[in-house]
Design an enzyme around this catalytic site. Structure first.
Site, short mmCIF file in Angstrom:
data_model
loop_
_atom_site.label_atom_id
_atom_site.label_comp_id
_atom_site.label_asym_id
_atom_site.label_seq_id
_atom_site.Cartn_x
_atom_site.Cartn_y
_atom_site.Cartn_z
N THR A 1 -52.65 45.44 34.93
CA THR A 1 -51.75 45.39 36.09
C THR A 1 -51.22 43.97 36.28
OG1 THR A 1 -53.64 45.02 37.54
CG2 THR A 1 -52.84 47.29 37.39
N SER A 2 -51.44 43.10 35.27
CA SER A 2 -51.07 41.69 35.48
C SER A 2 -49.67 41.37 34.96
CB SER A 2 -52.10 40.76 34.86
OG SER A 2 -53.14 40.55 35.79
N ARG A 3 -49.54 41.16 33.67
CA ARG A 3 -48.23 40.94 33.07
C ARG A 3 -48.26 41.57 31.68
NH1 ARG A 3 -46.80 40.19 37.43
NH2 ARG A 3 -45.76 38.39 38.36
N ASP B 1 -63.26 33.92 32.68
CA ASP B 1 -62.24 33.14 33.39
C ASP B 1 -62.33 31.71 32.89
OD1 ASP B 1 -60.83 31.59 35.56
OD2 ASP B 1 -60.74 33.57 36.49
N LYS C 1 -58.13 36.43 42.99
CA LYS C 1 -58.16 37.32 44.16
C LYS C 1 -58.18 38.79 43.76
CE LYS C 1 -54.61 34.83 45.51
NZ LYS C 1 -54.80 33.63 44.70
N GLU D 1 -40.56 44.90 29.97
CA GLU D 1 -40.18 45.70 31.15
C GLU D 1 -38.93 45.17 31.85
OE1 GLU D 1 -43.80 44.91 33.56
OE2 GLU D 1 -42.46 44.05 35.06
N ASP E 1 -49.50 49.04 34.27
CA ASP E 1 -48.48 48.92 35.33
C ASP E 1 -47.40 47.93 34.91
OD1 ASP E 1 -47.53 49.53 38.01
OD2 ASP E 1 -48.09 47.46 38.53
N HIS F 1 -44.60 48.83 37.37
CA HIS F 1 -44.87 47.63 38.17
C HIS F 1 -44.88 47.95 39.67
CE1 HIS F 1 -44.80 43.06 37.51
NE2 HIS F 1 -45.41 43.31 38.66
P1 NAD Z 1 -55.27 34.33 41.06
O1 NAD Z 1 -54.52 33.06 40.83
O2 NAD Z 1 -56.01 34.51 42.35
O3 NAD Z 1 -56.30 34.57 39.87
C1 NAD Z 1 -55.99 34.40 38.52
C2 NAD Z 1 -57.28 34.06 37.79
O4 NAD Z 1 -56.99 33.99 36.40
C3 NAD Z 1 -57.87 32.70 38.20
O5 NAD Z 1 -59.24 32.84 38.51
C4 NAD Z 1 -57.65 31.83 36.97
O6 NAD Z 1 -58.64 30.83 36.81
C5 NAD Z 1 -57.71 32.87 35.88
N1 NAD Z 1 -57.10 32.40 34.63
C6 NAD Z 1 -56.06 31.56 34.47
N2 NAD Z 1 -55.84 31.35 33.15
C7 NAD Z 1 -56.78 32.06 32.49
C8 NAD Z 1 -57.09 32.24 31.12
N3 NAD Z 1 -56.38 31.61 30.16
N4 NAD Z 1 -58.12 33.02 30.80
C9 NAD Z 1 -58.86 33.64 31.77
N5 NAD Z 1 -58.63 33.51 33.07
C10 NAD Z 1 -57.59 32.73 33.44
O7 NAD Z 1 -54.19 35.48 40.85
P2 NAD Z 1 -54.24 36.95 41.45
O8 NAD Z 1 -53.60 36.97 42.80
O9 NAD Z 1 -55.59 37.53 41.27
O10 NAD Z 1 -53.19 37.68 40.47
C11 NAD Z 1 -53.49 37.87 39.09
C12 NAD Z 1 -52.25 38.34 38.38
O11 NAD Z 1 -51.89 39.65 38.82
C13 NAD Z 1 -50.97 37.52 38.67
O12 NAD Z 1 -50.88 36.38 37.83
C14 NAD Z 1 -49.86 38.49 38.38
O13 NAD Z 1 -49.49 38.37 37.02
C15 NAD Z 1 -50.52 39.85 38.59
N6 NAD Z 1 -49.96 40.61 39.70
C16 NAD Z 1 -49.46 41.85 39.45
C17 NAD Z 1 -48.94 42.61 40.50
C18 NAD Z 1 -48.41 43.99 40.27
O14 NAD Z 1 -47.78 44.56 41.16
N7 NAD Z 1 -48.66 44.61 39.13
C19 NAD Z 1 -48.93 42.08 41.79
C20 NAD Z 1 -49.47 40.82 42.00
C21 NAD Z 1 -49.99 40.08 40.96
#
Ligand code: NAD
Length: 345
Positions: free
Chosen positions: A228-230, A173, A153, A259, A254, A291
């Site tokens: 911005t993920s982890r 992906d 997403k 952290e 982020d 974050h």
């Molecule tokens: P999502 O589940 O919609 O999308 C994650 C995508 O990553 C999926 O398409 C999945 O197939 C892919 N994926 C899984 N394992 C993988 C790998 N080994 N290699 C490549 N791609 C892989 O999740 P999202 O809602 O888009 O969120 C993504 C990430 O953003 C979350 O996991 C979270 O860590 C992070 N996040 C951060 C914040 C923030 O405030 N900084 C807020 C929300 C989410």
């Protein structure tokens, strides 16, 4: 009335949860993070609400269960901080799968614009009536290649923004989308071709340090890194080396590997005992936010709405569409009961 123990509370959490709860649950707000040491604060509560930097390990799960807690409502999308094996069969875990992918993607792109055009430095200069623009040169993003790792997403929202800027989008992906209007590449190829690399996959065993020393070596000179993920998706020491070697032109972060004990708190009057973080922050081409990518009114309102809705479903004995469990967190496995029909156990 059901009692909910709410951990790691900040003023904005309380504001939005009180507004949307409107008296339906008796919410006990704690500033403490949820850990094995604090889990007993949930004594007598029916449910617990936790966030990204809580540590819900086996011991924490066992204490929660022994105190009578039956549901753990994560008010976030990620759940790498939950021991699902320990929770399975005892503690239902629900989450907020999406609250505003736009909030996170917009922040990620904001970090890119900031490090590229050095807005953070320009802001500091003009506040000091220093109107020199020497050293603030950036690059046009139009026509450049952005590599998106994880096209869920948030990754998709980021792709839409990047396209608006006229960038070429390539992606990697594990589960590529069919009919995507951008090009999927193997990871190594994405690393080689990208001028900007932005991480949007979850943290898991397969993504831990996905950007490690070897990955940085494959990248173009002058690449921008956005995370911005982890934090643990990036090997911090390798990033610092790549910044020092000018392999990485700038980084917008982020999240940070370590952290957990720092972010969301004010340590401005103290000496931070984390030399890697201190080094990162000291670099003029690194912009670090704590974050906050999710932090918009829309996202906070959606988080409260979905979390309380998850609790409503749980206490009403309904199926839990947002449940995650040990059996198949991640893509559904054959035989999974989760969803509209049933609960995970
Ligand atoms: P999502 O589940 O919609 O999308 C994650 C995508 O990553 C999926 O398409 C999945 O197939 C892919 N994926 C899984 N394992 C993988 C790998 N080994 N290699 C490549 N791609 C892989 O999740 P999202 O809602 O888009 O969120 C993504 C990430 O953003 C979350 O996991 C979270 O860590 C992070 N996040 C951060 C914040 C923030 O405030 N900084 C807020 C929300 C989410």
């Amino acid at each position: 009335m059901k009692k909910i123990a709410f951990f790691d509370t900040k003023a904005y959490d309380k504001y939005w949860f009180d507004k949307i709860n409107a008296g339906r649950y008796d919410i006990h707000y704690f500033e403490n993070k949820l850990t094995a040491d604090t889990a007993s604060l949930a004594k007598g509560c029916d449910g617990v609400c936790a966030f990204v930097n809580d540590t819900i390990d086996r011991q924490a799960v066992e204490t929660l269960v022994s105190e009578g807690v039956k549901v753990l409502a994560m008010r976030c999308a990620g759940y790498s901080n939950v021991d699902f094996k320990a929770a399975y069969g005892k503690l239902h875990v629900v989450r907020v799968p999406a609250y505003s992918p736009y909030a996170v993607a917009e922040h990620a792109f904001g970090l890119l614009l900031t490090v590229n055009r050095k807005l953070h430095r320009a802001y500091n200069r003009t506040r000091d009536f220093n109107f020199s623009i020497v050293g603030l040169t950036g690059i046009d993003l139009r026509g450049k290649t952005i590599g998106i790792i994880g096209t869920g997403k948030i990754g998709e929202a980021m792709i839409d923004i990047a396209k608006g800027f006229g960038m070429r989008v390539v992606a990697y992906d594990l589960y590529p989308k069919k009919d995507a209007d951008f090009e999927y590449l193997p990871l190594d190829e994405l690393l080689k071709q990208s001028d900007v690399i932005s991480l949007h996959c979850p943290l898991s065993d397969s993504t831990y340090h996905i950007l490690d020393r070897a990955a940085f070596q494959k990248m173009k000179d002058g690449v921008f890194i956005i995370n911005t993920s982890r934090g643990a998706l990036v090997e911090t020491e390798a990033l610092l080396e790549a910044l020092n070697a000018k392999k990485v032109r700038g980084a917008g972060l982020d999240v940070y590997e370590e952290e957990g004990d720092l972010f969301f708190e004010d340590y401005s009057g103290e000496i931070i005992q984390d030399d890697l973080l201190a080094l990162l922050v000291s670099r003029p081409n690194v912009v670090l936010t704590a974050h906050q990518a999710f932090l918009t009114e829309e996202a906070l309102s959606n988080i409260a709405e979905t979390t309380l809705g998850n609790l409503d479903d749980f206490f009403a004995g309904k199926p839990l569409k947002n449940e995650v469990c040990y059996y198949c967190h991640g893509p559904k496995k054959e035989g999974c009961k989760r969803g509209d029909q049933a609960r995970c156990f």
